[in-house]
Design a protein around this motif. Sequence first.
Motif, PDB file in Angstrom:
ATOM      1  N   GLN A 189      -5.011   4.195  10.073  1.00  0.00           N
ATOM      2  CA  GLN A 189      -5.168   5.640   9.299  1.00  0.00           C
ATOM      3  C   GLN A 189      -5.807   6.466  10.434  1.00  0.00           C
ATOM      4  N   HIS A 190      -6.879   5.952  11.079  1.00  0.00           N
ATOM      5  CA  HIS A 190      -7.273   6.871  12.107  1.00  0.00           C
ATOM      6  C   HIS A 190      -6.450   7.356  13.124  1.00  0.00           C
ATOM      7  N   PHE A 191      -5.914   6.214  13.725  1.00  0.00           N
ATOM      8  CA  PHE A 191      -4.994   6.620  14.876  1.00  0.00           C
ATOM      9  C   PHE A 191      -3.535   6.749  14.555  1.00  0.00           C
ATOM     10  N   GLY A 192      -3.190   6.909  13.204  1.00  0.00           N
ATOM     11  CA  GLY A 192      -2.043   7.480  12.837  1.00  0.00           C
ATOM     12  C   GLY A 192      -0.688   6.572  13.335  1.00  0.00           C
ATOM     13  N   VAL A 193      -0.939   5.158  12.906  1.00  0.00           N
ATOM     14  CA  VAL A 193       0.145   4.303  13.512  1.00  0.00           C
ATOM     15  C   VAL A 193       0.296   3.544  12.244  1.00  0.00           C
TER      16      VAL A 193
END
Length: 350
Positions: free
Chosen positions: A290-294
């Motif tokens: 979620q944080h790194f958008g992957v």
Amino acid sequence: MNCKVLLLVLLLVGCSDLVSDDTLTDGPYVQMQVNQWEALWVCQGQRKSYRFPPPVQDMSIEKCGQAAQLSPLPASRPDVTYPAAEKLAVISDIHGQFDLFKRLLVAHRIMDAQGNWLFGEGGLVISGDVFDRGPKQTEALWLIYQLQQQAQAAGGKVHFLLGNHETMVLNGDLRYLNEKYEKVANLLNRPFARLYGEDTLLGQWLRTRNVLVKIGDMLFLHGGLHPELAREGRTLDDINQVFTGQLVEDQDQPRQGFARYLHKTNGPIWYRGYFKDPQASQQDIDLLKQHFGVAHILVGHTTQKHIRALYNGDVIAIDSGIKGGESGEILLVEGQKFYRGLLDGGRVSL
């Protein structure tokens, strides 16, 4: 003077009489200077040294079967984020096993048997650890360097990421160096790490490589990202910039703070928490995604019998044991489909 003609008239300026092994062959190691470059080889146990004007365009050099394609270095470090690619091939932990590396690339038509790029606008990711253990790391490095240039010209991309063994060698830690290269360094009368110094072509190139890359919704790196990096709100750019900014430690000013953290156990080239205790939970992986958008995190470093998916496919382990010199696999990605690429050219859905 035409570069091809230049090859025929290169002046031999140094050849030692020292012979440690009449079959030992390695190189070239290219030192860059303002008005002339020097290429060093070991040819059948003897030191060879050639000097020539700096190449202003692509130029091939070869001695005793050891060749390199010299190309101008890029002006800046590659980007960290790229759009999704139609097709990707991913491999890690080659560890000097050039023959297996080449065999996999040829079998899956990433390149032909002569080392020419065939993958069009596709991407090849090498997630670290070309150095150490095996006896053909020089050949593997020059092949990657050459493919990078060819891929760029074809609209494709080669992403060579730093692993712990690249970082170790650049910092003079040679604990896992194949004994062949100890002999090479002695024959060339230079400390081995200096053969990849800042004044060498491969040394400069290695110092401009990233430690991670995001392609579409996939994140690639050698070891892994610790969940606390997400909890602290770190960005991929921040991690990459701080890590590479202090890639080679200044002994007079040792790494401190976040840079020190990134180069230690929980940093991106060493972390094994997706495989071993204290092991990351599914919640930790969800947080990282979620944080790194992957959607997927792809890592090497921790050896598996085969490429395998963990955490419901969120993490993909790509270190397939090539370092043993007997077997290995390459990951093939086509859209949202993942395949284990086998040595015989076959593929198995992941």
